[in-house]
Scaffold this motif. Structure first.
Motif, mmCIF file in Angstrom:
data_model
loop_
_atom_site.group_PDB
_atom_site.id
_atom_site.type_symbol
_atom_site.label_atom_id
_atom_site.label_comp_id
_atom_site.label_asym_id
_atom_site.label_seq_id
_atom_site.Cartn_x
_atom_site.Cartn_y
_atom_site.Cartn_z
ATOM 1 N N THR A 3 2.307 91.962 14.959
ATOM 2 C CA THR A 3 2.412 92.263 13.462
ATOM 3 C C THR A 3 2.320 93.642 13.452
ATOM 4 O OG1 THR A 3 1.047 90.509 12.651
ATOM 5 C CG2 THR A 3 1.011 92.611 11.195
ATOM 6 N N SER A 4 3.469 94.257 12.709
ATOM 7 C CA SER A 4 3.377 95.777 12.299
ATOM 8 C C SER A 4 2.797 95.984 11.183
ATOM 9 C CB SER A 4 5.016 96.073 12.457
ATOM 10 O OG SER A 4 5.073 97.683 12.301
ATOM 11 N N HIS A 5 2.139 97.304 10.966
ATOM 12 C CA HIS A 5 1.630 97.622 9.530
ATOM 13 C C HIS A 5 2.380 98.773 8.949
ATOM 14 C CE1 HIS A 5 -2.141 95.264 10.296
ATOM 15 N NE2 HIS A 5 -1.773 95.388 11.575
ATOM 16 N N ILE A 6 2.369 98.618 7.536
ATOM 17 C CA ILE A 6 3.383 99.697 6.701
ATOM 18 C C ILE A 6 2.127 99.997 5.895
ATOM 19 C CG2 ILE A 6 5.124 99.884 5.205
ATOM 20 C CD1 ILE A 6 6.675 97.829 6.739
ATOM 21 N N GLU A 32 8.084 103.731 9.749
ATOM 22 C CA GLU A 32 7.254 102.665 9.927
ATOM 23 C C GLU A 32 7.784 101.163 10.481
ATOM 24 O OE1 GLU A 32 3.289 104.148 7.599
ATOM 25 O OE2 GLU A 32 4.596 102.723 6.519
ATOM 26 N N ASP A 34 9.330 98.509 12.506
ATOM 27 C CA ASP A 34 9.226 98.189 14.030
ATOM 28 C C ASP A 34 10.338 97.069 14.147
ATOM 29 O OD1 ASP A 34 9.012 97.647 16.667
ATOM 30 O OD2 ASP A 34 6.909 97.336 16.642
ATOM 31 N N LYS A 36 10.761 95.428 16.652
ATOM 32 C CA LYS A 36 10.267 94.309 17.452
ATOM 33 C C LYS A 36 9.183 93.528 16.892
ATOM 34 C CE LYS A 36 10.867 97.262 21.535
ATOM 35 N NZ LYS A 36 10.566 98.016 22.687
ATOM 36 N N ALA A 37 8.770 93.966 15.829
ATOM 37 C CA ALA A 37 7.635 93.165 15.023
ATOM 38 C C ALA A 37 7.930 91.733 14.724
ATOM 39 C CB ALA A 37 7.023 94.005 13.782
ATOM 40 N N TYR A 40 5.127 91.779 9.218
ATOM 41 C CA TYR A 40 4.831 92.933 8.463
ATOM 42 C C TYR A 40 3.527 92.704 7.631
ATOM 43 C CZ TYR A 40 8.850 95.225 10.213
ATOM 44 O OH TYR A 40 9.918 95.716 11.152
ATOM 45 N N THR A 64 14.253 92.453 5.858
ATOM 46 C CA THR A 64 13.680 92.498 7.336
ATOM 47 C C THR A 64 13.781 90.978 7.786
ATOM 48 O OG1 THR A 64 11.372 92.168 6.784
ATOM 49 C CG2 THR A 64 12.137 94.258 7.154
ATOM 50 N N LYS A 66 11.465 88.966 7.886
ATOM 51 C CA LYS A 66 10.285 88.634 8.498
ATOM 52 C C LYS A 66 9.405 88.306 7.382
ATOM 53 C CE LYS A 66 11.870 91.354 12.355
ATOM 54 N NZ LYS A 66 11.411 92.575 13.242
#
Length: 158
Positions: A3-6, A32, A34, A36-37, A40, A64, A66
């Motif tokens: 997980t990526s954070h925004i 912000e 990513d 590869k995430a 999000y 995205t 995602k």
């Protein structure tokens, strides 16, 4: 993949060079992202700001492809609510001491002749239609009910 954070913290606007950290822009958002995430988590603490900047962030999140989870961690107002609406079904969370506010879109510091002002009014009507459309998909509420909620500037608790 993780997980990526925004972090949508601050006024949503294209901030001037060297501005304090109280601003958040589409460029911050891009920084912000990513690739590869796997998904999000979007953290929101914002009074809102520029409609077009907010629309770009919302569209960027949707594009995205995602999974999007949104956590409202304070006030989520004005155009920040559109960004919150990017959450996948069942993935929008508001903390107990937070608030959510919608209102009709506005222009600040507008001037011009009668034609420019009419064009501006038409643009505001279009923006409201776009916002209501997203809110309708998100909530399932009838358009007329959502327009009434937006038109009266509505503050909501969790």
């Amino acid at each position: 993949m993780a997980t990526s954070h925004i972090w949508v913290y601050g006024i949503i606007v294209e901030a001037p060079k060297g501005a304090a950290e109280k601003y958040y822009s589409f460029n911050n958002f891009l920084g912000e992202l990513d690739p590869k995430a796997s998904d999000y988590t979007v953290h929101i603490y914002s009074p809102g700001g520029d409609v077009f900047e907010g629309q770009a962030i919302y569209n960027g999140l949707i594009n995205t492809g995602k999974k999007i989870k949104v956590l409202i961690e304070g006030v989520c107002a004005s155009i920040a609510t559109l960004i919150a609406a990017s959450a996948d079904p069942g993935q929008l969370f508001i903390n107990p001491n937070s608030q959510f506010m919608v209102h009709p879109p506005k222009f600040n510091n507008i001037s011009g002749d009668e034609h420019q002002l009419r064009t501006g009014a038409e643009q505001l009507a279009q923006i409201k239609t776009l916002l209501v459309s997203v809110y309708r998909k998100r909530t399932g509420l009838p358009e007329a009910q959502l327009r009434a909620i937006v038109d009266k500037e509505t503050w909501m608790l969790p």
